[in-house]
Design a protein around this motif. Sequence first.
Motif, PDB file in Angstrom:
ATOM      1  N   TRP A   1       0.836  -1.085  -0.020  1.00  0.00           N
ATOM      2  CA  TRP A   1       0.016   0.049   0.165  1.00  0.00           C
ATOM      3  C   TRP A   1       0.844   1.321   0.241  1.00  0.00           C
ATOM      4  O   TRP A   1       0.687   2.072  -0.771  1.00  0.00           O
ATOM      5  CB  TRP A   1      -0.911   0.072   1.223  1.00  0.00           C
ATOM      6  N   LYS A   2       1.797   1.336   0.725  1.00  0.00           N
ATOM      7  CA  LYS A   2       2.925   2.531   0.801  1.00  0.00           C
ATOM      8  C   LYS A   2       3.317   2.610  -0.525  1.00  0.00           C
ATOM      9  O   LYS A   2       3.455   3.865  -0.937  1.00  0.00           O
ATOM     10  CB  LYS A   2       3.952   2.263   1.980  1.00  0.00           C
ATOM     11  N   THR A   3       3.902   1.707  -1.229  1.00  0.00           N
ATOM     12  CA  THR A   3       4.252   1.951  -2.605  1.00  0.00           C
ATOM     13  C   THR A   3       3.322   2.484  -3.593  1.00  0.00           C
ATOM     14  O   THR A   3       3.594   3.238  -4.236  1.00  0.00           O
ATOM     15  CB  THR A   3       4.786   0.408  -3.234  1.00  0.00           C
ATOM     16  N   ALA A   4       2.039   1.890  -3.575  1.00  0.00           N
ATOM     17  CA  ALA A   4       1.100   2.370  -4.398  1.00  0.00           C
ATOM     18  C   ALA A   4       0.539   3.707  -4.152  1.00  0.00           C
ATOM     19  O   ALA A   4       0.482   4.745  -5.022  1.00  0.00           O
ATOM     20  CB  ALA A   4      -0.170   1.267  -4.344  1.00  0.00           C
ATOM     21  N   LEU A   5       0.373   4.014  -2.927  1.00  0.00           N
ATOM     22  CA  LEU A   5      -0.014   5.261  -2.299  1.00  0.00           C
ATOM     23  C   LEU A   5       0.937   6.546  -2.675  1.00  0.00           C
ATOM     24  O   LEU A   5       0.559   7.534  -3.152  1.00  0.00           O
ATOM     25  CB  LEU A   5      -0.277   5.411  -0.796  1.00  0.00           C
TER      26      LEU A   5
ATOM     27  N   MET B   1       1.957  11.250  -5.871  1.00  0.00           N
ATOM     28  CA  MET B   1       2.698  12.210  -6.508  1.00  0.00           C
ATOM     29  C   MET B   1       2.944  12.210  -8.134  1.00  0.00           C
ATOM     30  O   MET B   1       3.337  13.033  -8.243  1.00  0.00           O
ATOM     31  CB  MET B   1       4.298  11.337  -6.011  1.00  0.00           C
ATOM     32  N   LEU B   2       1.958  11.470  -8.322  1.00  0.00           N
ATOM     33  CA  LEU B   2       1.712  11.402  -9.920  1.00  0.00           C
ATOM     34  C   LEU B   2       0.767  12.619 -10.231  1.00  0.00           C
ATOM     35  O   LEU B   2      -0.368  12.779  -9.531  1.00  0.00           O
ATOM     36  CB  LEU B   2       1.557  10.308 -10.510  1.00  0.00           C
ATOM     37  N   PRO B   3       0.731  13.187 -11.552  1.00  0.00           N
ATOM     38  CA  PRO B   3      -0.490  14.226 -11.868  1.00  0.00           C
ATOM     39  C   PRO B   3      -1.625  13.442 -11.974  1.00  0.00           C
ATOM     40  O   PRO B   3      -1.949  12.626 -12.600  1.00  0.00           O
ATOM     41  CB  PRO B   3       0.105  14.610 -13.211  1.00  0.00           C
ATOM     42  N   GLY B   4      -2.538  14.010 -11.519  1.00  0.00           N
ATOM     43  CA  GLY B   4      -4.227  13.455 -11.342  1.00  0.00           C
ATOM     44  C   GLY B   4      -4.767  13.709 -10.076  1.00  0.00           C
ATOM     45  O   GLY B   4      -4.291  14.376  -9.358  1.00  0.00           O
TER      46      GLY B   4
ATOM     47  N   ILE C   1       3.534  19.826  -7.074  1.00  0.00           N
ATOM     48  CA  ILE C   1       3.295  18.447  -7.144  1.00  0.00           C
ATOM     49  C   ILE C   1       2.029  18.420  -7.783  1.00  0.00           C
ATOM     50  O   ILE C   1       1.516  17.399  -8.393  1.00  0.00           O
ATOM     51  CB  ILE C   1       3.383  18.025  -5.700  1.00  0.00           C
ATOM     52  N   ARG C   2       1.055  19.489  -7.376  1.00  0.00           N
ATOM     53  CA  ARG C   2      -0.211  19.365  -7.886  1.00  0.00           C
ATOM     54  C   ARG C   2      -0.453  19.794  -9.315  1.00  0.00           C
ATOM     55  O   ARG C   2      -0.973  18.981  -9.914  1.00  0.00           O
ATOM     56  CB  ARG C   2      -1.156  20.375  -7.063  1.00  0.00           C
TER      57      ARG C   2
ATOM     58  N   THR D   1      11.456   2.775 -10.703  1.00  0.00           N
ATOM     59  CA  THR D   1      11.039   4.121 -11.434  1.00  0.00           C
ATOM     60  C   THR D   1      11.507   5.254 -10.529  1.00  0.00           C
ATOM     61  O   THR D   1      11.510   5.569  -9.327  1.00  0.00           O
ATOM     62  CB  THR D   1       9.573   4.140 -11.712  1.00  0.00           C
ATOM     63  N   VAL D   2      11.960   6.321 -11.236  1.00  0.00           N
ATOM     64  CA  VAL D   2      12.493   7.178 -10.914  1.00  0.00           C
ATOM     65  C   VAL D   2      11.623   8.556 -11.647  1.00  0.00           C
ATOM     66  O   VAL D   2      11.870   8.602 -12.920  1.00  0.00           O
ATOM     67  CB  VAL D   2      13.728   7.870 -10.996  1.00  0.00           C
ATOM     68  N   PHE D   3      11.013   9.611 -11.135  1.00  0.00           N
ATOM     69  CA  PHE D   3      10.273  10.519 -11.867  1.00  0.00           C
ATOM     70  C   PHE D   3      10.492  11.704 -11.516  1.00  0.00           C
ATOM     71  O   PHE D   3      10.802  11.890 -10.121  1.00  0.00           O
ATOM     72  CB  PHE D   3       8.838  10.323 -12.517  1.00  0.00           C
ATOM     73  N   ALA D   4      10.482  12.961 -11.949  1.00  0.00           N
ATOM     74  CA  ALA D   4      10.479  14.377 -11.370  1.00  0.00           C
ATOM     75  C   ALA D   4       9.204  15.057 -11.566  1.00  0.00           C
ATOM     76  O   ALA D   4       8.407  14.803 -12.611  1.00  0.00           O
ATOM     77  CB  ALA D   4      11.553  15.217 -12.340  1.00  0.00           C
ATOM     78  N   ARG D   5       8.926  15.991 -10.537  1.00  0.00           N
ATOM     79  CA  ARG D   5       7.724  17.051 -10.808  1.00  0.00           C
ATOM     80  C   ARG D   5       8.598  18.178 -10.611  1.00  0.00           C
ATOM     81  O   ARG D   5       9.302  18.341  -9.342  1.00  0.00           O
ATOM     82  CB  ARG D   5       6.847  16.596  -9.394  1.00  0.00           C
ATOM     83  N   TYR D   6       8.397  18.854 -11.357  1.00  0.00           N
ATOM     84  CA  TYR D   6       9.111  20.453 -11.320  1.00  0.00           C
ATOM     85  C   TYR D   6       8.433  21.621 -11.946  1.00  0.00           C
ATOM     86  O   TYR D   6       7.400  21.300 -12.688  1.00  0.00           O
ATOM     87  CB  TYR D   6      10.590  20.007 -12.046  1.00  0.00           C
ATOM     88  N   SER D   7       8.937  22.571 -11.458  1.00  0.00           N
ATOM     89  CA  SER D   7       8.458  24.074 -12.037  1.00  0.00           C
ATOM     90  C   SER D   7       9.486  24.761 -11.872  1.00  0.00           C
ATOM     91  O   SER D   7      10.702  24.763 -11.599  1.00  0.00           O
ATOM     92  CB  SER D   7       7.261  24.303 -11.315  1.00  0.00           C
TER      93      SER D   7
END
Length: 472
Positions: free
Chosen positions: A287-291, A296-299, A348-349, A363-369
């Motif tokens: 659950w921690k992995t899925a949550l 953290m993903l867009p949506g 993040i939002r 998996t490694v991904f970035a959220r940035y502005s």
Amino acid sequence: MHKMKIAMLTFVFVLTFGSFPIHALAMSPEEQSIYDLNVDRFNNGTRDNDKDVDLNDPSAYYGGDFVGVKERLNHIKEMKFTTVILGNVWKSSNFLGENTTSYIEVNEHYGTQEELISLVAKMQDEKLMAVADFPIDQLGDAHPIRKAHETSADGQWTIVDETLVSTMAKEIVASIDKYGWDGIRLTNTQNWDAASLESLIDLIKKEADKLIVMTLEQTEANNVDIFHNESLMQTFHDTFIQFNSGVTLYEQMQNIDRRTQLQVDRIDQLRMTYEMVELRMFPPTRWKTALTALFMLPGVPTVTYGSEIAMNGETVEEGLQMMNFKTEMELKDYIGNLNTLRQESETIRNGEFELLHNEDDFTVFARYSEDEHWIVVINNSDDTKKFSIPKERFGEDKVKLRGVLNQDLIRLTKDDQYNIIQDRERVEVYYVEEDKGYNIPYLIASIMVYAAFILFLYVVLKNSRKKRAANS
């Protein structure tokens, strides 16, 4: 330990952002985070409406009610959700809301109209968006709309025309006016064509322009504010049901509509926890992995009630248990941390999403502005993984990657790389910040605090020994 992490997160956010979470009612649809519950199975606040209750029969009522939900709103607020779906609260044939006969009369097992009005008002006082389900097909025989329009034997509309759409819109708007809903979720929409559904939503929004509209089923209607995507939910589910799943969802996220719900299971479907157990997985870790991915993903992250205690069940009904507020809630704190991260960070939002690495369930991904840069690492395998990010990724300045979930810290190596090493089934969210080296004044202050505390304990213990010696 969990309280210490929460305190650390709060400290980090105040220093980093200098602000507090924005209120749900001021957020756009794609910025919401949703908690989806069933009133009958959440909390029993009063025995006055306990009719036909049988806790040993998964198909019977369990006694949850509007008063009970109101009493437990703090539970939801502590997880930092912004929107609560109360499900089908209307007069129906069972707790699942089948054969609904009104959009005004409430299910007597849940309480009174006045109690529902009070609940919605309390939610709004607490800055929670209140959402209810409205089935628009297969209504009960006694529903006023059903009486006036022709249906097939199973209650499905023979034809969806302008008259039906107009009548239904008026009935739903009347309910919004009476109870003050911030949002509605239209259910039983699968037999409606997109044009008819769009017309219905347009008519409703004409009278309630700030209303958020979502659907339980996937639809092609363009004016839905929060979309359900059946295929994406299944991919989320298949990705995290077990480690080394070999399933990847991240490529789909690169061009995702930000109004899409992100969820691993749904309130009217089998619990993912059941399948985890069947595969001999450890649910809290899964659950921690899925949550982490959900938030953290867009949506729009959407969590079914009871996920915070890894609720289980072999059938849909058995998976909708009465919420147990006295059991271990490690996941509750974890959800609260992720929700806090998301609410505090505009990036993040709403920021950009970039997939940096996605191979062998790592998996490694970035959220940035322009203002922030986050690196999210999800190791969904049973082996330690490594990935290096070159210095050039973050520009000329020297930075450090500070983990906010597990307090990891990554600094630049001599070969100008930021080396991420992640243990099996482990996740981390890194905030990228300028690396000014070690904070000597802070280290000195920390040492002095610990020294003072040790001295305090020494004095207390010494005085305690003297007292015991004097009394002996």
